[in-house]
Motif scaffolding. Structure first.
Motif, PDB file in Angstrom:
ATOM      1  N   ARG A  64       0.823  -1.211   0.000  1.00 56.24           N
ATOM      2  CA  ARG A  64       0.000   0.000   0.000  1.00 56.24           C
ATOM      3  C   ARG A  64       0.861   1.267   0.000  1.00 56.24           C
ATOM      4  NH1 ARG A  64      -5.485  -0.108   1.034  1.00 56.24           N
ATOM      5  NH2 ARG A  64      -5.224  -2.249   0.368  1.00 56.24           N
TER       6      ARG A  64
ATOM      7  N   ARG B  85       3.038   8.773  12.540  1.00 53.89           N
ATOM      8  CA  ARG B  85       1.760   8.586  13.234  1.00 53.89           C
ATOM      9  C   ARG B  85       1.181   7.198  12.916  1.00 53.89           C
ATOM     10  NH1 ARG B  85      -3.929  10.110  12.798  1.00 53.89           N
ATOM     11  NH2 ARG B  85      -3.538   9.869  10.582  1.00 53.89           N
ATOM     12  N   ASP B  86       1.277   6.813  11.613  1.00 44.07           N
ATOM     13  CA  ASP B  86       0.757   5.492  11.223  1.00 44.07           C
ATOM     14  C   ASP B  86       1.511   4.384  11.945  1.00 44.07           C
ATOM     15  OD1 ASP B  86      -0.698   6.993   9.526  1.00 44.07           O
ATOM     16  OD2 ASP B  86      -0.222   5.859   7.703  1.00 44.07           O
TER      17      ASP B  86
ATOM     18  N   ILE C 167       0.159   4.142  15.296  1.00 42.65           N
ATOM     19  CA  ILE C 167      -1.156   3.477  15.286  1.00 42.65           C
ATOM     20  C   ILE C 167      -0.966   1.963  15.201  1.00 42.65           C
ATOM     21  CG2 ILE C 167      -3.296   3.145  13.963  1.00 42.65           C
ATOM     22  CD1 ILE C 167      -2.951   6.076  12.991  1.00 42.65           C
TER      23      ILE C 167
ATOM     24  N   LEU D 234      -1.814  -1.099  17.922  1.00 36.59           N
ATOM     25  CA  LEU D 234      -2.658  -2.268  17.631  1.00 36.59           C
ATOM     26  C   LEU D 234      -1.915  -3.573  17.914  1.00 36.59           C
ATOM     27  CD1 LEU D 234      -4.232  -1.083  14.248  1.00 36.59           C
ATOM     28  CD2 LEU D 234      -5.212  -0.936  16.544  1.00 36.59           C
TER      29      LEU D 234
ATOM     30  N   GLU E 217      -3.089  15.389  17.554  1.00 36.24           N
ATOM     31  CA  GLU E 217      -3.492  15.233  16.151  1.00 36.24           C
ATOM     32  C   GLU E 217      -2.397  15.809  15.268  1.00 36.24           C
ATOM     33  OE1 GLU E 217      -6.574  14.512  13.138  1.00 36.24           O
ATOM     34  OE2 GLU E 217      -4.903  13.606  14.156  1.00 36.24           O
TER      35      GLU E 217
ATOM     36  N   PHE F 123      -9.197   6.572  20.352  1.00 33.48           N
ATOM     37  CA  PHE F 123      -8.518   7.840  20.613  1.00 33.48           C
ATOM     38  C   PHE F 123      -9.428   9.024  20.291  1.00 33.48           C
ATOM     39  CE2 PHE F 123      -5.284   4.726  19.384  1.00 33.48           C
ATOM     40  CZ  PHE F 123      -4.397   4.815  20.449  1.00 33.48           C
TER      41      PHE F 123
ATOM     42  N   PHE G 229      -8.636  11.542  18.513  1.00 40.59           N
ATOM     43  CA  PHE G 229      -8.479  11.944  17.103  1.00 40.59           C
ATOM     44  C   PHE G 229      -8.564  10.733  16.160  1.00 40.59           C
ATOM     45  CE2 PHE G 229      -6.194  15.161  19.624  1.00 40.59           C
ATOM     46  CZ  PHE G 229      -7.000  16.251  19.340  1.00 40.59           C
TER      47      PHE G 229
ATOM     48  N   HIS H 198      -7.360   8.333  14.821  1.00 42.58           N
ATOM     49  CA  HIS H 198      -6.133   7.630  14.405  1.00 42.58           C
ATOM     50  C   HIS H 198      -6.417   6.417  13.526  1.00 42.58           C
ATOM     51  CE1 HIS H 198      -3.715  10.346  16.542  1.00 42.58           C
ATOM     52  NE2 HIS H 198      -3.892   9.870  17.759  1.00 42.58           N
ATOM     53  N   LEU H 199      -7.108   6.687  12.432  1.00 41.44           N
ATOM     54  CA  LEU H 199      -7.313   5.630  11.426  1.00 41.44           C
ATOM     55  C   LEU H 199      -6.195   5.740  10.394  1.00 41.44           C
ATOM     56  CD1 LEU H 199     -11.159   6.093  10.912  1.00 41.44           C
ATOM     57  CD2 LEU H 199     -10.014   4.431  12.382  1.00 41.44           C
ATOM     58  N   LEU H 200      -5.936   4.628   9.675  1.00 41.66           N
ATOM     59  CA  LEU H 200      -4.888   4.655   8.643  1.00 41.66           C
ATOM     60  C   LEU H 200      -5.495   5.187   7.338  1.00 41.66           C
ATOM     61  CD1 LEU H 200      -3.322   1.179   9.437  1.00 41.66           C
ATOM     62  CD2 LEU H 200      -2.296   3.406   9.907  1.00 41.66           C
ATOM     63  N   PRO H 201      -5.003   6.336   6.854  1.00 44.54           N
ATOM     64  CA  PRO H 201      -5.662   6.995   5.722  1.00 44.54           C
ATOM     65  C   PRO H 201      -5.612   6.212   4.409  1.00 44.54           C
ATOM     66  CG  PRO H 201      -3.608   8.113   6.285  1.00 44.54           C
ATOM     67  CD  PRO H 201      -3.842   7.099   7.357  1.00 44.54           C
ATOM     68  N   GLU H 202      -4.594   5.318   4.246  1.00 44.82           N
ATOM     69  CA  GLU H 202      -4.479   4.582   2.973  1.00 44.82           C
ATOM     70  C   GLU H 202      -5.442   3.389   2.894  1.00 44.82           C
ATOM     71  OE1 GLU H 202      -1.478   5.452   4.398  1.00 44.82           O
ATOM     72  OE2 GLU H 202      -0.483   6.633   2.835  1.00 44.82           O
ATOM     73  N   PHE H 203      -6.090   3.090   4.012  1.00 44.10           N
ATOM     74  CA  PHE H 203      -6.936   1.891   4.047  1.00 44.10           C
ATOM     75  C   PHE H 203      -8.397   2.280   4.183  1.00 44.10           C
ATOM     76  CE2 PHE H 203      -2.757   0.643   5.213  1.00 44.10           C
ATOM     77  CZ  PHE H 203      -2.595  -0.631   4.710  1.00 44.10           C
TER      78      PHE H 203
ATOM     79  N   GLU I  84     -10.737  -2.403   5.968  1.00 41.45           N
ATOM     80  CA  GLU I  84      -9.315  -2.737   6.192  1.00 41.45           C
ATOM     81  C   GLU I  84      -8.820  -2.171   7.516  1.00 41.45           C
ATOM     82  OE1 GLU I  84      -7.881  -2.867   1.500  1.00 41.45           O
ATOM     83  OE2 GLU I  84      -7.972  -0.975   2.586  1.00 41.45           O
TER      84      GLU I  84
ATOM     85  N   MET J  92      -7.326  -4.424  10.634  1.00 40.71           N
ATOM     86  CA  MET J  92      -5.894  -4.286  10.903  1.00 40.71           C
ATOM     87  C   MET J  92      -5.427  -5.020  12.176  1.00 40.71           C
ATOM     88  SD  MET J  92      -3.189  -3.271   9.487  1.00 40.71           S
ATOM     89  CE  MET J  92      -3.778  -2.289   8.126  1.00 40.71           C
TER      90      MET J  92
ATOM     91  N   ARG K 252     -12.716  -1.025  15.248  1.00 45.49           N
ATOM     92  CA  ARG K 252     -11.342  -1.534  15.207  1.00 45.49           C
ATOM     93  C   ARG K 252     -10.887  -1.980  16.598  1.00 45.49           C
ATOM     94  NH1 ARG K 252      -6.741   2.634  13.582  1.00 45.49           N
ATOM     95  NH2 ARG K 252      -7.298   3.404  15.651  1.00 45.49           N
TER      96      ARG K 252
END
Lengths: 520, 228
Positions: A9, A405-406, A409, A413, A520, B91, B93, B95-100, B104, B108, B162
């Motif tokens: 990705r 940041r990713d 995240i 997880l 953020e 959270f 804000f 905090h999700l993954l923008p590319e997914f 998805e 994760m 999630r």
């Protein structure tokens, strides 16, 4: 699983990755091109050095040559039975070539050869153009011009000897070994090279006065015009005059220059420009006489021994030349000592200077220089590879900064530090593989078409003609890519990309998630 | 039954040359199945406490145990596993993954906890489970949308989905409505309530008394300590 998905990705969502791929791609292509050309150049030197000379070279490096070469050849065969395959004498001299119709003149180097043994002692036969299509018809003795006839349907009919030879060629030809280069030699418009009668119903025949044959180096009879095309100015079968200067065994001019009328019977393209631009090949026995190197009667009624400039020796074992050289040298010393009581002073001087060398030692200085150049290029490309590593490192570092940041995240997880590092190492590997494959394909294409590309560039701008046969010896740029080089460069690209990704991957692995997720 | 126990927890940060103590000997117990609200003024250390509870941050002193296991005595690998399987984060804000896309993003945590080969066999079941949870939070029509195509409330519901996809032992929510308007905030709280009613242990950090009032129990953090 997330590692693979994130790698893919990120690869397709980040334009910045394209720069990494581009840098690896160009780097791989550049390394492959330079390595292949350098490697090909070195291989050409080695191959041609051996192919144009022989396993062992015996000479005294003078124009007068040395006597008793025939006796030594026999002595050698006698003392090393089963080891000596062929011995061939050669005379080197210089002359002036003149075409009597146009009065075109050119200085040439005369290589007088015993056609049969010379073809057996090295790869000279492979360099002959017409002899390939009409095997066995090229001869250095008295010869005429082959002229084709035309039948009632405008079809050419070859002279019987040439028709037979051509049928033999068609029968024996190995099309898998033929390259487009075989038919695109400078100036070769057709493989036949036979003269034609223009009227119908003429019968083919051998035409003209029988004259001694001469084989011309291709660059002697071709010239390159401003557009970069080769034009032939001496046709096959034409008569030429070769003027030679006979030398005494002391190196003085023996008599007036002798003009010899000859017939151009074939072209020789050894692909070594230095040879093809100046050498012409003539019959050994004939020119031994013209050059006063044959047996001459002395005032006292005795005869001088005939001389040759060089004795080429081919061994039965291709790999045995290094071991054979000292033995042949010892045999030469033994032979020389056996001659002492019958040598004149001048003959003794000529004999004294004779050396026995392998083809490799003969070309040692040149080969070593090119090998050193190759090492230098390797070092230069190691530096360039370092630049690529740094570039990839910088690009990846930027990606890590952008994706901090990713990373936080993913770690929140439950991703491990090793897992996060693996994402970036895999990313590096994928970039290396893509860039490597593209680079290998591009590099191979460029190397395979390097001569055509250079001709195209030279046509656009003559200043872009970078390959000069005068400088680089060979008339064409080596254009073969070795699979081993291809694989090595590809592996190096992948390793370099992974290496470049290590520091950013470690930075990503060390990210403490809370630092990136607090705001953020 | 106590699910998580925090004892004598200390945490400080360096702010330039100054050391700021945020937590000064916090003691806390979270019972299984309860919804606990941690309140306090802004900057009092609520989020820090939550991050340490979820092993996203390390304490300077003190212990945190989850189902009897000391989080910070365990190896890093074990802590990562606990974070993946036993803890879910929501959270402020998102905090999700923008590319997914939404699906998805929800998948994760499952992907993180499964090997490549394991994923091949578990993929179908995981997707069905993620879709089911997304339906639970009312996002069944948004599976293929990217986070930037969603409203704030929808993003937070994706974050909740999630957080619970791995059926964690407890859910940690850091100001889950802090970035939303009242209506959306109410929706999120209803969603969390619904989960709690099904037995999900939840710890919410909030400065909003109205939100805190919806919890089973409240504790207040004052000057780095739990106010009794």
């Amino acid at each position: 699983m997330y590692k693979l998905i994130l790698t893919v990705r990120y690869l397709f969502s980040k334009w910045i990755a394209v720069f990494s791929v581009l840098s690896v791609w160009l780097c791989v292509a550049m390394v492959l091109i330079v390595f292949s050309v350098m490697d090909g150049f070195l291989d050409n030197i080695k191959q041609h050095s051996r192919g144009l000379l022989s396993d062992i070279i015996i000479d005294n490096d003078t124009l007068q040559g040395f006597p008793y070469y025939e006796e030594f050849g026999e002595f050698l065969k006698d003392r090393m039975p089963g080891e000596i395959a062929v011995v061939s004498p050669v005379i080197y001299s210089y002359g002036i070539l003149r075409e009597p119709v146009t009065n075109f003149t050119k200085p040439v180097r005369i290589v007088a050869i015993d056609f049969d043994s010379y073809r057996a002692v090295n790869d000279f036969s492979d360099s002959l153009y017409y002899n390939r299509y009409y095997p066995g018809t090229t001869s250095l003795t008295q010869t005429q011009v082959p002229v084709a006839g035309i039948d009632g349907y405008d079809r050419p009919i070859l002279p019987p000897s040439h028709e037979l030879a051509y049928q033999q060629y068609l029968k024996d030809r190995d099309e898998s070994n033929e390259t487009s280069e075989d038919f695109s030699e400078p100036g070769f418009r057709s493989p036949h090279g036979i003269g034609w009668f223009k009227q119908r119903f003429n019968t083919p025949r051998m035409d003209g006065e029988p004259l001694p044959g001469i084989i011309m180096g291709t660059d002697v009879i071709y010239s390159k015009d401003k557009e970069g095309f080769y034009r032939r100015f001496l046709e096959r079968g034409c008569e030429i005059i070769l003027t030679v200067l006979p030398l005494t065994h002391r190196g003085t001019i023996a008599e007036n220059p002798i003009p010899v009328a000859m017939r151009n019977v074939d072209d020789s393209r050894t692909k070594v420009y230095e040879i093809d631009k100046i050498c012409v090949y003539v019959d050994f026995k004939l020119f031994q006489r013209f050059l006063s190197m044959g047996s001459l009667e002395r005032v006292d009624g005795t005869f001088t021994p005939p001389r040759a400039s060089q004795l080429l020796v081919r061994l039965t074992d291709d790999q045995g030349y290094k071991a054979a050289q000292p033995r042949i040298e010892e045999l030469w010393v033994e032979f020389r000592e056996s001659l002492l009581d019958r040598l004149t002073l001048s003959d003794a001087e000529l004999i004294e200077g004779v050396s026995v060398e392998t083809w490799e030692t003969r070309q040692q200085d040149f080969i070593q220089a090119v090998e050193k150049e190759k090492v230098l290029v390797t070092i230069l490309f190691a530096i360039i590879s370092l630049v690529a590593i740094v570039l990839i490192g910088v690009v990846f570092y930027m990606i890590v900064i952008q994706k901090t940041r990713d990373i936080g995240i993913i770690k929140s997880l439950g991703a491990t530090s090793a897992g996060v590092a693996t994402i970036f190492l895999m990313y590096g590997a994928v970039i290396g593989v893509i860039g490597g494959v593209l680079g290998v394909l591009t590099g191979s294409f460029v190397v395979a078409n390097i001569n055509e590309l250079q001709a195209l560039l030279a046509r656009l701008n003559p200043n872009l003609q970078v390959w000069s046969p005068e400088v680089y010896t060979f008339d064409r740029i080596p254009s073969a890519v070795k699979p081993g080089v291809m694989v090595s460069v590809f592996c190096m690209a992948v390793a370099t990309s992974i290496f470049g990704a290590i520091v950013p991957a470690m930075k990503a692995a060390w990210v403490w998630p809370v630092e990136t997720l607090r705001y953020e | 039954m106590v699910l998580a126990r925090v004892s004598k927890l200390h945490k400080s940060y360096a702010l330039g040359r100054t050391k700021v103590s945020v937590l000064r000997g916090v003691n806390l117990e979270v019972r299984e199945g309860e919804m606990l609200a941690v309140t306090g003024a802004s900057g009092c250390g609520k989020s820090t406490l939550l991050h340490i509870l979820g092993a996203l941050d390390k304490p300077d002193q003190g212990t945190v145990s989850l189902a009897g296991e000391d989080l910070f005595a365990a190896s890093t690998w074990r802590r990562d596993t606990i974070r993946n399987r036993d803890v879910g984060f929501v959270f402020q804000f998102y905090h999700l993954l923008p590319e997914f896309n939404v699906l998805e993003n929800v998948l994760m945590p499952r992907m993180v906890g499964t090997s490549t080969w394991g994923w091949m066999s578990a993929r179908r079941e995981a997707k069905a489970k993620a879709a089911e949870i997304l339906e639970l939070v009312g996002l069944q029509d948004r599976l293929k949308h990217r986070p930037n195509e969603l409203s704030g409330g929808e993003r937070q519901r994706v974050a909740i989905a999630r957080a619970i996809v791995n059926e964690p032992r407890f859910l940690l929510a850091d100001e889950p409505t802090g970035n939303l308007d009242a209506k959306m905030g109410k929706g999120i709280m209803e969603c969390l309530h619904g989960l709690n009613e099904k037995g999900q242990t939840i710890v919410i950090v909030t400065h909003d008394q109205q939100i805190a009032a919806l919890a089973d129990r409240q504790v207040r953090l004052v000057d780095g300590k739990i106010e009794s």
